[in-house]
Design an enzyme around this catalytic site. Structure first.
Site, PDB file in Angstrom:
ATOM      1  CG  HIS A 160      -3.526  -3.282   4.371  1.00 42.81           C
ATOM      2  ND1 HIS A 160      -2.290  -2.766   4.674  1.00 42.81           N
ATOM      3  CD2 HIS A 160      -4.190  -2.285   3.747  1.00 42.81           C
ATOM      4  CE1 HIS A 160      -2.216  -1.514   4.249  1.00 42.81           C
ATOM      5  NE2 HIS A 160      -3.356  -1.197   3.673  1.00 42.81           N
ATOM      6  CB  CYS A 184      -1.006  -0.058   1.142  1.00 45.41           C
ATOM      7  SG  CYS A 184      -2.417   1.035   0.880  1.00 45.41           S
TER       8      CYS A 184
END
Ligand code: GLN
Length: 229
Positions: free
Chosen positions: A181, A87
């Site tokens: 995630h 990310c």
């Protein structure tokens, strides 16, 4: 094998530091010795075989980028260290990325990836096809990432957004980038083993754990939803 979790106080949203725990656990179960070190902002920057960059909010992400530039992080990876970038981490090592407002901030230019702001914010479960397998995870980002010439995506988005609604992350020699995630290596034991195997330079003995059963349940859910729609 040395694994370094980089600036968990800045790049540690959604427990991405858990990627180190998953790697270490799956390595040690095969008698591969692993040390895990957290690197904090003011620390002398250590050598490592694998660096882990996690997710972060815009401000901390910018601060982390400045410090990584100071310590010559991109050169460490160019010289052979491996990198898993999640990310914000994925954005930071690219050419530039968008932060609060529409400001553009220069990245570390390790890979030709460019991140701009997109709406709506991409929040929720995500599944990505990598070869014949699925990665499952969670995403929460405002950035949309496009890949420059020669940079391959990690996989195709099955549900969720990833880079741009079509593909997720990137793959370059020694570098794995993803928006997932989870932590992604805890939720996807097969991918954890693929990365570990590349690090040790040989195939790994199979390893069954509760993570495989949880992974199978998540995949059933995702593919069930897909075939029902
Ligand atoms: N700040 C970045 C974005 O919103 C990354 C977010 C994250 O790492 N979860 O796109």
């Amino acid at each position: 094998m040395k694994v370094a979790v980089v600036f968990p106080e800045l790049l540690g949203t959604y427990g991405d530091g858990g990627n180190a725990l998953a790697l270490a656990w799956r390595a040690r179960a095969r008698q591969i010795s692993v040390s895990v070190q957290e690197v904090h902002l003011g620390d002398e920057f250590p050598d490592a075989d694998l660096y882990l960059l996690g997710g972060g909010e815009d401000g901390p992400q910018r601060l982390a980028t400045e410090r990584l530039r100071e310590v010559g992080f991109a050169d460490r990876v160019r010289e052979g260290a491996r990198l898993l970038a999640v990310c914000a981490g994925l954005q930071v090592v690219g050419r530039h990325f968008a932060v609060e407002g529409d400001d553009t901030f220069p990245g570390l230019d390790l890979v030709p990836a460019v991140t701009v702001r997109g709406t709506p914010r991409a929040v929720g479960d995500i599944a990505v096809r990598v070869g014949s397998r699925l990665l499952v995870g969670f995403e929460n980002h405002g950035g949309r990432t496009s890949l420059g010439e020669g940079l391959s995506p990690l996989g195709e988005v099955v549900s969720g957004t990833g880079n741009d609604g079509r593909v997720d992350g990137y793959r370059a020699p020694g570098i794995w980038g993803t928006y997932l995630h989870g932590p992604v290596l805890a939720q996807n034991p097969w991918w954890c083993d693929e990365i570990l195997s590349e690090l040790v330079g040989e195939p790994l003995a199979p390893l069954e754990s509760v993570a495989d059963r949880l992974y199978a349940a998540r995949v059933r859910e995702v593919t069930g939803r897909e075939s029902a729609s």
